[in-house]
Design a protein around this motif. Sequence first.
Motif, PDB file in Angstrom:
ATOM      1  N   ALA A 140       4.605  36.268  -0.482  1.00  0.00           N
ATOM      2  CA  ALA A 140       4.111  36.312   0.893  1.00  0.00           C
ATOM      3  C   ALA A 140       3.823  37.753   1.328  1.00  0.00           C
ATOM      4  CB  ALA A 140       5.126  35.667   1.826  1.00  0.00           C
ATOM      5  N   LEU A 144      -0.141  38.013   1.947  1.00  0.00           N
ATOM      6  CA  LEU A 144      -0.432  37.720   3.352  1.00  0.00           C
ATOM      7  C   LEU A 144      -0.153  38.962   4.192  1.00  0.00           C
ATOM      8  CD1 LEU A 144       1.300  34.222   3.530  1.00  0.00           C
ATOM      9  CD2 LEU A 144      -1.088  34.712   3.000  1.00  0.00           C
ATOM     10  N   THR A 150      -4.161  37.672  12.449  1.00  0.00           N
ATOM     11  CA  THR A 150      -2.847  37.148  12.045  1.00  0.00           C
ATOM     12  C   THR A 150      -1.757  38.205  12.244  1.00  0.00           C
ATOM     13  OG1 THR A 150      -3.254  37.840   9.753  1.00  0.00           O
ATOM     14  CG2 THR A 150      -3.859  35.579  10.360  1.00  0.00           C
ATOM     15  N   TYR A 153       1.867  37.616  10.773  1.00  0.00           N
ATOM     16  CA  TYR A 153       2.158  37.638   9.340  1.00  0.00           C
ATOM     17  C   TYR A 153       3.034  38.853   9.028  1.00  0.00           C
ATOM     18  CZ  TYR A 153      -1.237  33.978   8.034  1.00  0.00           C
ATOM     19  OH  TYR A 153      -1.901  32.789   7.880  1.00  0.00           O
ATOM     20  N   TYR A 195       5.646  28.524   5.423  1.00  0.00           N
ATOM     21  CA  TYR A 195       4.418  27.739   5.503  1.00  0.00           C
ATOM     22  C   TYR A 195       4.000  27.450   6.941  1.00  0.00           C
ATOM     23  CZ  TYR A 195       1.206  23.815   4.571  1.00  0.00           C
ATOM     24  OH  TYR A 195       0.116  22.994   4.519  1.00  0.00           O
ATOM     25  N   LEU A 198       1.499  29.768   8.931  1.00  0.00           N
ATOM     26  CA  LEU A 198       0.191  30.106   8.378  1.00  0.00           C
ATOM     27  C   LEU A 198      -0.925  29.463   9.195  1.00  0.00           C
ATOM     28  CD1 LEU A 198       1.078  29.789   4.609  1.00  0.00           C
ATOM     29  CD2 LEU A 198       1.257  31.777   6.118  1.00  0.00           C
ATOM     30  N   ASP A 203      -4.517  30.373   3.054  1.00  0.00           N
ATOM     31  CA  ASP A 203      -3.152  30.907   3.018  1.00  0.00           C
ATOM     32  C   ASP A 203      -2.148  29.796   2.741  1.00  0.00           C
ATOM     33  OD1 ASP A 203      -4.211  33.367   3.593  1.00  0.00           O
ATOM     34  OD2 ASP A 203      -3.780  33.263   5.743  1.00  0.00           O
ATOM     35  N   ARG A 204      -2.362  28.629   3.331  1.00  0.00           N
ATOM     36  CA  ARG A 204      -1.450  27.512   3.099  1.00  0.00           C
ATOM     37  C   ARG A 204      -1.491  27.065   1.637  1.00  0.00           C
ATOM     38  NH1 ARG A 204      -4.013  25.295   7.880  1.00  0.00           N
ATOM     39  NH2 ARG A 204      -2.839  25.863   9.732  1.00  0.00           N
TER      40      ARG A 204
END
Length: 495
Positions: A140, A144, A150, A153, A195, A198, A203-204
């Motif tokens: 992650a 991410l 985002t 994140y 999860y 996201l 990304d998922r």
Amino acid sequence: MVKETKGKFSAPDNKRMVILIDNMNIVDPEPLGAQPPLELLRYFLEYEFWYDYQDSSKITLNDVMFVAAQQNDGANKHKISSRVLHHFNVLSINTFNENTLSRIFSNILLIALKQNGFTQEVWPTVQNMIAATIDIWQTAKSCLFATPKTPHYIFDMMDISKLMYGCSMVKRPPTAERNTFYGKLWMHEALRVFYDRLSNGLDRETIFAKICSAITQYFPEPPEIFLNHLSSFDGMVTEDLVKGLSFGKYFNMQDDEVSQWYEEILNFDDIQTTAERVIEKYNEEHEIKMDIVLFRSALEHLIHLCRIMVTPCSNCLLIGVGGTSRQTLVRLGAVIVGNICFQPTISKDYGLEEWRSDLKHCLVESGGHNKEVTLMFSDYQIKYEDFLEDLNCLVSTGEVPNMFTRIEKQEILDMVRSAAQGGISSVEISLVEAFQFFISRCKLKLHVILSFNHTFSEYRRRLHSYTNLVTCCDCIWFEHFHTQLGSINSLMCGD
């Protein structure tokens, strides 16, 4: 501190006081570069006194040492002036390697599981859980990134702690189920921590694929084995399938008591029946009705919110646009698990004094009366930036510094004295010790649920400025409900 003479203060009982300044480098500089709070600190370090604001007399603090901490990476981090920095001995702490992280969290998880009836036999499973968690956490962090779209994140060691805490709340499973139980449990917690926040499909897919590969690598049974009991299982493990995997502590259908143990929810229909019964009872007792259609996606969010409200020290950040029933689901979840749900009522005359009064009410209910409290707050209620500053402290430490007066602290002492003494009245307890007990109970019992709209112009800046709202909260991204319109129409039409 203890006042010796006019303008002179020192630590009590001939001790030395250590003052910790956390996040020292988040002070926003002025247009010309000055950072007034740090300049005030520098003045004391150089001259060893301050001037009283009212009469300009000197204020001296004796036997005091300042310890500061900062994080160099991440958003809203600023350079500290060398005029301030040269007063400190600087120590740099490197990022922990995998072996160190594994040793720390393995022992924490093992101790927690032993308290729930597990034996030393669970040690290999604990090591596998930690290894899988570190693996997904590193993925992650490397894949991410926090971007303007985002800003939530943000991944740090708090995410490992959250996942391990969820895994530590279960009771010992029967021997026949152990090979499948631990994989199910870890997968559920990894989905909730990594999860749920996201915001896009790619990304998922990345994180879901990594979770499945980590289970295959570190656990004895693959997902296809321990997920075959789900009603929609057709031989393939998909993202839609694992949405039916849920753990939590919820109403027992027979006696309406919250379950003692964190366990798998095997039947969504039972949860929906309970929720509908609670809605009906709530609408009979309140003038303002709770109007919501519990289609599948809403029910999944409800289960996840209930999980947070029954987990000690848990807070939540809900991210989505208006019309996604975030606040209604929070109220419903609070009623289901038996929490007191409080939301400030913002008016034209509502100011910082009223805000602090509302916060005190929530803290006294949770820390003083030992009740589970859900504090719900939305971004449209942010009338002053001080509101976010207080919430940023509250989700991190369980308190807002210097909010209670000495008289109020004395009232709190009377309220928690017996509990702080452990029921032994002969034990002496100071005001400081009682207040610390109060704060620790606030952190356990008070659940702050924030609801932010990611389309607002201030959304990104607020999360960058108050990073605890992300790192100290479980983040849940609310999708548009247009994909669920078919099921909504079916439920409303009774089809």
